[in-house]
Scaffold this active site. Structure first.
Site: not given
Lengths: 439, 439
Positions: A191, A202, A281, A434, A439
């Site tokens: 992950k 990691t 990401e 990011n 939210s």
């Protein structure tokens, strides 16, 4: 790296290949369940997966490495204690909340371990807790304890996929890699998509094997393999508070030889490390920086990290712009600040296999620029798609279309040491992901 | 920092204020001209400003600091030699091409110095060259030499603005700051918007004074002031190949006292340093991290730099998201990797003046979250505007609307040392600016 050179035409094709990687070694079961909770700090409900990895019998052969971030999560503090225990029987993992610096965080994790242990006939000290997700929120420990029985009844042998999926946060897709060793196997899941520049380990990697390797050998091997694999990647230079790599052996199958086991473990870890970067990401391009001719491995790795972590070079790669000036600046920044004694006048740089700098001077022309652009476009995973609201970018793929990388070679010409570092570009998708993650 | 606390309602208001900062000290003239050239590496013409700063008479009182990037530009190599010369009479600056690792780069810069010297009655060794812009391109030296007579005829006393504007590259607006010392003054101008984490100095800062300070005192003062000002900022952690800070005295006015001169110089440098960050590429928020209670200044500055350079925290700030977990992770990353002996259990964190972490545990609730969001919104310079093509973001302002910052305080509670670091968030505008900078 990589041990494979795959392309995938769709999420289904990628999924099918993943299934083939996911056979659990003998002696393991995995399961997960889903729960909803209300974070104290924000006024809307959140969802969490609770994932279990369980050994048929507790094993003395287990190893784990944890982050060196000086604000470690409560599960890391507990995990370091677990290493001293005689045996380990289960791992309990949650996503969504990382349990770092939260008031009462250690007590909350221990309560969860006790609940898991109670249902599995273990003691709490035989359960390793791991948490990943938002830092600052408290673990919704009541809801988690309530969910333990469902997670236990979901336990199944066969496939690691329920766990590979359960531990995801911002990952676009699950990550699993497998290697055969003698009559046994090693399966790893990972992950990690952001806050990735591991310092020793990691963010959540679980390695399961049925090959019987004694505890001390297992620990030494995991340490050296991790240095060469997870220790050489960066998505965004941010070392997580929760990094954990754990390796468990169910000891069902004799080990053919330790070097053979180490080679297989390194292949699994190297492939997972590359998977983590490729699924980083907002990643459009993986960069592979091979540094050699260096006076030490530290210098080689430092240069590689400086290149992959340079925001300006990351943006140039994102735009398929062969801005080699920023590559040179990133190398010079690291060497000037850390090893000013290193002579860069003998440095040769290659990109996509082509020499771009030699004897301290660039070798560039129109034709070279075109070839470099073509190399970068060939390594692009996807192009940005203008978002409906004009601001919130999302990757248009949920699978890795290929395993190509922007290939950079730095030959310092001054010594025998080498290191290969993997990193990624910087994109609108990373910013969107990011700027409002919680939210 | 800052010595001022200004707000500007328009580019005109900012411009009017700037004019008030721009009075040239006695004994200086500045001028610039514009030229067009064809870069060898790309197939379309580019534009460049050639800017001159000229003393009425060559001065022995000059000081300069240069980048510690190990791939320095040709002008930096020449500039280091110029420091040994008895006097300096002029500075010649070009934007658009930085002349780093270009074949024949030193010869090209020296040729330009000779051309400037010839028109001004100086020798080439009395001319300091500076270049900023694309790394990898060659200086269009023929076109530049041809343009020298125009630049010389443009020379004027009175205002520093022609130079402040001439040295800009991706800067949104010119930067000038002024302080009075006795009967004289110090005026500084700065260029810099990306590739900003100076290692000793920053990208092109020129300081002019008529106050008579002897050469050695001038150099010592510039060094210590620069450490505390330009040495404490970062836009993107990328140390430029061309960083230069130069200070020239025309010696027209007696110095009231060295401490008074140093204080004025520090005010000008600190304000310019903050201007550079506020005008950093794509900056929506300036962050000011005050670290105190540290065992050493190195630790204090390292923590501050780690916070402002954390990509994840930068993105959170961009989104007005008080993701204090990433703040904690950034501090722990630096301490764990570099000073694991530092005990973080006594650390107190404040944001916008409010305590958010104490004794190793967060102090957060709904009300605190709302107050932190309000603080961050109050420090926002502008919000992103969805771009016409869906992908290419541009800042909607060309002036700094205010001088507020996201205020972060780290009290380690373990020692007497302190440092204040300035940095910035990370935005879509930064990605757009840098994904295709050279086109």
């Amino acid at each position: 790296m990589p041990s494979t050179n795959l392309t995938f035409s769709s999420a289904e094709a990628h999924r099918n290949w993943l299934e083939g990687q996911s056979a659990l070694p003998r002696g393991f079961r995995v399961g997960r369940t889903r729960l909803e909770f209300m974070p104290v700090e924000v006024a809307k409900p959140a969802k969490m997966n609770l994932t279990l990895i369980v050994l048929d019998e507790p094993t003395p052969s287990f190893a784990a490495l944890f982050t060196r971030n000086a604000f470690p999560g409560a599960p890391v503090l507990i995990g370091r204690q677990r290493l001293k225990e005689p045996t380990l029987g289960a791992v309990v993992v949650n996503n969504k909340v990382s349990n770092v610096c939260a008031p009462g965080g250690v007590e909350a994790s221990e309560r969860l371990c006790s609940a898991v242990a109670g249902k599995l006939g273990l003691s709490a000290s035989q359960v390793l807790p791991c948490s990943t997700g938002v830092i600052g929120w408290r673990l919704p420990v009541d809801a988690m304890v309530d969910a333990v029985p469902q997670a236990v009844s979901a336990l199944e042998a066969g496939s690691v996929m329920p766990a590979a999926e359960g531990i995801m946060t911002t990952d676009l897709y699950p990550k699993a890699r497998r290697a055969v060793v003698g009559n046994g196997s090693i399966v790893g899941i990972a992950k990690g998509a952001g806050m990735i520049e591991p310092n020793l380990a990691t963010m959540l990697v679980f390695l399961m094997t049925d090959v019987d390797v004694p505890r001390e050998a297992l620990r030494t091997t995991l340490h050296s393999v991790t240095q060469r694999t997870f220790g050489c990647i960066s998505v965004d230079s941010d070392t997580s508070t929760s990094d954990t790599v754990a390796l468990l052996s169910s000891r069902k199958v004799p080990c053919p030889s330790l070097p053979e086991f180490e080679a297989a473990l390194e292949r699994v870890c190297a492939d997972l490390a590359e998977d983590i970067v490729r699924n980083g990401e907002g990643v459009h391009h993986v960069m592979r920086v091979r540094v050699h001719g260096a006076p030490s491995e530290e210098v080689a790795r430092g240069i590689g990290k400086s290149v992959v972590n340079s925001p300006l070079f990351q943006c140039a790669v994102n735009g398929n712009d062969p801005n080699v000036g920023r590559l040179v600046a990133a190398i010079g920044k690291y060497v000037g600040a850390n090893h000013p004694e290193v002579d860069l006048s003998r440095c040769t740089l290659r990109m996509g296999g082509r020499v771009i700098l030699e004897h301290g001077a660039f070798r560039l022309d129109n034709e070279a620029e075109k070839a470099l652009v073509a190399h970068m476009k060939g390594a692009e995973l996807y192009a940005s798609v203008a978002p409906p609201d004009g601001l919130t970018f999302r990757p248009p793929v949920t699978f890795p279309p290929h395993e190509r990388a922007v290939e950079i070679e730095v030959d310092l010409g001054t010594g025998p040491a080498a290191s290969t570092v993997l990193g990624a570009d910087r994109s609108h998708e990373y910013i969107s992901e990011n700027a409002d993650y919680r939210s």
